[in-house]
Scaffold this motif. Structure first.
Motif, PDB file in Angstrom:
ATOM      1  N   ARG A  66       0.861  -1.187   0.000  1.00 50.59           N
ATOM      2  CA  ARG A  66       0.000   0.000   0.000  1.00 50.59           C
ATOM      3  C   ARG A  66       0.897   1.236   0.000  1.00 50.59           C
ATOM      4  NH1 ARG A  66      -0.019  -2.156   5.074  1.00 50.59           N
ATOM      5  NH2 ARG A  66       0.372  -0.771   6.811  1.00 50.59           N
ATOM      6  N   PRO A  67       0.359   2.387  -0.403  1.00 47.36           N
ATOM      7  CA  PRO A  67       1.180   3.596  -0.444  1.00 47.36           C
ATOM      8  C   PRO A  67       1.782   3.913   0.930  1.00 47.36           C
ATOM      9  CG  PRO A  67      -0.902   3.961  -1.565  1.00 47.36           C
ATOM     10  CD  PRO A  67      -1.004   2.629  -0.878  1.00 47.36           C
ATOM     11  N   ASN A  68       3.002   4.348   0.913  1.00 53.60           N
ATOM     12  CA  ASN A  68       3.694   4.695   2.144  1.00 53.60           C
ATOM     13  C   ASN A  68       4.470   5.986   1.885  1.00 53.60           C
ATOM     14  OD1 ASN A  68       6.083   4.790   3.972  1.00 53.60           O
ATOM     15  ND2 ASN A  68       5.088   2.988   4.849  1.00 53.60           N
ATOM     16  N   ALA A  69       3.987   7.087   2.448  1.00 55.92           N
ATOM     17  CA  ALA A  69       4.569   8.401   2.180  1.00 55.92           C
ATOM     18  C   ALA A  69       6.033   8.477   2.593  1.00 55.92           C
ATOM     19  CB  ALA A  69       3.756   9.489   2.879  1.00 55.92           C
ATOM     20  N   ASP A  70       6.378   7.860   3.709  1.00 58.53           N
ATOM     21  CA  ASP A  70       7.764   7.906   4.179  1.00 58.53           C
ATOM     22  C   ASP A  70       8.699   7.218   3.189  1.00 58.53           C
ATOM     23  OD1 ASP A  70       9.927   8.372   6.125  1.00 58.53           O
ATOM     24  OD2 ASP A  70       9.833   6.191   6.404  1.00 58.53           O
ATOM     25  N   LEU A  71       8.323   6.037   2.732  1.00 59.74           N
ATOM     26  CA  LEU A  71       9.170   5.320   1.775  1.00 59.74           C
ATOM     27  C   LEU A  71       9.252   6.050   0.443  1.00 59.74           C
ATOM     28  CD1 LEU A  71       8.242   1.575   2.399  1.00 59.74           C
ATOM     29  CD2 LEU A  71      10.247   2.828   3.184  1.00 59.74           C
ATOM     30  N   LEU A  72       8.137   6.633  -0.002  1.00 55.08           N
ATOM     31  CA  LEU A  72       8.159   7.412  -1.240  1.00 55.08           C
ATOM     32  C   LEU A  72       9.093   8.608  -1.116  1.00 55.08           C
ATOM     33  CD1 LEU A  72       4.378   7.285  -2.182  1.00 55.08           C
ATOM     34  CD2 LEU A  72       6.266   6.306  -3.504  1.00 55.08           C
ATOM     35  N   HIS A  73       9.039   9.269   0.023  1.00 54.36           N
ATOM     36  CA  HIS A  73       9.911  10.428   0.270  1.00 54.36           C
ATOM     37  C   HIS A  73      11.383  10.007   0.280  1.00 54.36           C
ATOM     38  CE1 HIS A  73      11.294  14.225   1.936  1.00 54.36           C
ATOM     39  NE2 HIS A  73      11.949  13.518   2.839  1.00 54.36           N
ATOM     40  N   ARG A  74      11.681   8.945   0.996  1.00 56.63           N
ATOM     41  CA  ARG A  74      13.066   8.478   1.099  1.00 56.63           C
ATOM     42  C   ARG A  74      13.600   8.030  -0.256  1.00 56.63           C
ATOM     43  NH1 ARG A  74      12.535   4.941   6.535  1.00 56.63           N
ATOM     44  NH2 ARG A  74      14.748   4.568   6.311  1.00 56.63           N
ATOM     45  N   ARG A  75      12.747   7.368  -1.046  1.00 56.36           N
ATOM     46  CA  ARG A  75      13.164   6.969  -2.392  1.00 56.36           C
ATOM     47  C   ARG A  75      13.401   8.196  -3.257  1.00 56.36           C
ATOM     48  NH1 ARG A  75       9.380   3.735  -6.504  1.00 56.36           N
ATOM     49  NH2 ARG A  75       8.277   5.704  -6.302  1.00 56.36           N
ATOM     50  N   GLY A  76      12.519   9.169  -3.157  1.00 56.43           N
ATOM     51  CA  GLY A  76      12.676  10.403  -3.925  1.00 56.43           C
ATOM     52  C   GLY A  76      13.980  11.114  -3.632  1.00 56.43           C
TER      53      GLY A  76
END
Length: 80
Positions: A66-76
């Motif tokens: 499921r979407p995970n803002a923290d992981l998306l941010h860290r990947r970005g």
């Protein structure tokens, strides 16, 4: 080689990221959970291996399910 367990290896990796990467690479990918991939990503980040870190965060996101803002941010951040 004695299996010292996840907790020992991941704790040791805080000071030796190459050791954690090697340990995780020695495991079947199906046995790795999202947290393992995040730890591997952080190890790559500490070594300045940003493309590898981004790939690990991508895998963690896919396994998370499921979407995970923290992981998306860290990947970005790895792409920057």
């Amino acid at each position: 080689v004695q299996d010292l367990g996840d907790d020992f290896i991941l704790t040791a990796g805080r000071s030796d990221p190459r050791r954690v990467i090697a340990w995780l690479d020695g495991r079947p990918p199906a046995d790795l959970h999202p947290a393992h991939w995040v730890e591997k990503a952080e190890c790559h980040r500490r070594l300045g291996q940003f493309a590898e870190a981004a790939a690990c965060f991508t895998t963690a996101l896919a396994l998370h399910g499921r979407p995970n803002a923290d992981l998306l941010h860290r990947r970005g951040q790895m792409f920057l």
